[in-house]
Write a protein that holds these residues in place. Structure first.
Motif, PDB file in Angstrom:
ATOM      1  N   GLY A   1      11.823  17.040  -3.661  1.00  0.00           N
ATOM      2  CA  GLY A   1      11.743  15.549  -3.418  1.00  0.00           C
ATOM      3  C   GLY A   1      10.123  15.668  -2.445  1.00  0.00           C
ATOM      4  N   ILE A   2       9.609  14.488  -2.565  1.00  0.00           N
ATOM      5  CA  ILE A   2       8.493  14.406  -1.752  1.00  0.00           C
ATOM      6  C   ILE A   2       8.447  12.828  -1.327  1.00  0.00           C
ATOM      7  CG2 ILE A   2       7.069  13.784  -3.747  1.00  0.00           C
ATOM      8  CD1 ILE A   2       5.011  15.455  -2.368  1.00  0.00           C
ATOM      9  N   TRP A   3       7.901  12.695  -0.018  1.00  0.00           N
ATOM     10  CA  TRP A   3       7.649  11.362   0.665  1.00  0.00           C
ATOM     11  C   TRP A   3       6.299  10.911   0.143  1.00  0.00           C
ATOM     12  CZ3 TRP A   3      10.704   7.631   2.123  1.00  0.00           C
ATOM     13  CH2 TRP A   3      12.175   8.039   2.641  1.00  0.00           C
ATOM     14  N   THR A   4       5.924   9.709  -0.214  1.00  0.00           N
ATOM     15  CA  THR A   4       4.679   9.183  -0.251  1.00  0.00           C
ATOM     16  C   THR A   4       4.400   7.896   0.426  1.00  0.00           C
ATOM     17  OG1 THR A   4       5.135   8.134  -2.323  1.00  0.00           O
ATOM     18  CG2 THR A   4       4.206  10.280  -2.390  1.00  0.00           C
ATOM     19  N   ALA A   5       3.299   7.575   0.997  1.00  0.00           N
ATOM     20  CA  ALA A   5       3.008   6.341   1.488  1.00  0.00           C
ATOM     21  C   ALA A   5       1.641   5.903   0.717  1.00  0.00           C
ATOM     22  CB  ALA A   5       2.649   6.347   2.945  1.00  0.00           C
ATOM     23  N   GLU A   6       1.346   4.525   0.529  1.00  0.00           N
ATOM     24  CA  GLU A   6       0.456   4.105   0.032  1.00  0.00           C
ATOM     25  C   GLU A   6      -0.076   2.773   0.462  1.00  0.00           C
ATOM     26  OE1 GLU A   6      -0.839   2.538  -4.619  1.00  0.00           O
ATOM     27  OE2 GLU A   6       0.776   4.015  -4.374  1.00  0.00           O
ATOM     28  N   ALA A   7      -1.463   2.386   0.467  1.00  0.00           N
ATOM     29  CA  ALA A   7      -1.968   1.386   1.185  1.00  0.00           C
ATOM     30  C   ALA A   7      -3.119   0.781   0.231  1.00  0.00           C
ATOM     31  CB  ALA A   7      -2.602   1.377   2.611  1.00  0.00           C
ATOM     32  N   THR A   8      -2.912  -0.609  -0.090  1.00  0.00           N
ATOM     33  CA  THR A   8      -4.043  -1.149  -0.934  1.00  0.00           C
ATOM     34  C   THR A   8      -4.437  -2.348  -0.572  1.00  0.00           C
ATOM     35  OG1 THR A   8      -2.568  -0.218  -2.813  1.00  0.00           O
ATOM     36  CG2 THR A   8      -4.418  -1.896  -3.388  1.00  0.00           C
ATOM     37  N   VAL A   9      -6.044  -2.448  -0.607  1.00  0.00           N
ATOM     38  CA  VAL A   9      -6.786  -3.635  -0.116  1.00  0.00           C
ATOM     39  C   VAL A   9      -7.480  -4.304  -1.272  1.00  0.00           C
ATOM     40  CG1 VAL A   9      -8.464  -4.668   1.370  1.00  0.00           C
ATOM     41  CG2 VAL A   9      -6.697  -2.783   2.308  1.00  0.00           C
ATOM     42  N   ILE A  10      -7.445  -5.471  -1.647  1.00  0.00           N
ATOM     43  CA  ILE A  10      -8.086  -6.143  -2.570  1.00  0.00           C
ATOM     44  C   ILE A  10      -8.818  -7.221  -1.889  1.00  0.00           C
ATOM     45  CG2 ILE A  10      -8.089  -7.508  -4.948  1.00  0.00           C
ATOM     46  CD1 ILE A  10      -5.348  -6.123  -5.597  1.00  0.00           C
ATOM     47  N   LEU A  11     -10.047  -7.241  -1.832  1.00  0.00           N
ATOM     48  CA  LEU A  11     -11.107  -8.014  -1.283  1.00  0.00           C
ATOM     49  C   LEU A  11     -11.752  -8.876  -2.313  1.00  0.00           C
ATOM     50  CD1 LEU A  11     -12.516  -8.853   1.360  1.00  0.00           C
ATOM     51  CD2 LEU A  11     -14.079  -7.232   0.787  1.00  0.00           C
TER      52      LEU A  11
END
Length: 76
Positions: A30-40
């Motif tokens: 298993g693996i943990w992931t984190a994601e951040a997205t910005v739409i400008l």
């Protein structure tokens, strides 16, 4: 014109320990992931996207993009 959009997400993915070991020569199920997205939004027909994904024990992956909306509907 649209509004600034910011999102954050975390996930835990599970997979076959044997198959992972065959590919990466280490055991993991298993693996943990984190994601951040910005739409400008820049204008009525133009926007920019920026995304970063962090995966446990790996280098971050960055993505950048441009959204272009046609000024009128495309013909069928």
């Amino acid at each position: 014109m649209g509004a600034l959009t910011v999102s954050f997400e975390t996930a835990y993915s599970t997979f076959s320990k044997a198959r992972y070991s065959n590919i990466f020569d280490t055991e993991r199920s298993g693996i943990w992931t984190a994601e951040a997205t910005v739409i400008l939004p820049i204008s009525k027909n133009l926007g920019m996207l920026s995304n970063v994904t962090f995966a446990q024990g790996m280098n971050p992956a960055y993505q950048f993009g441009v959204f272009i909306k046609p000024p009128r509907p495309l013909p069928d």
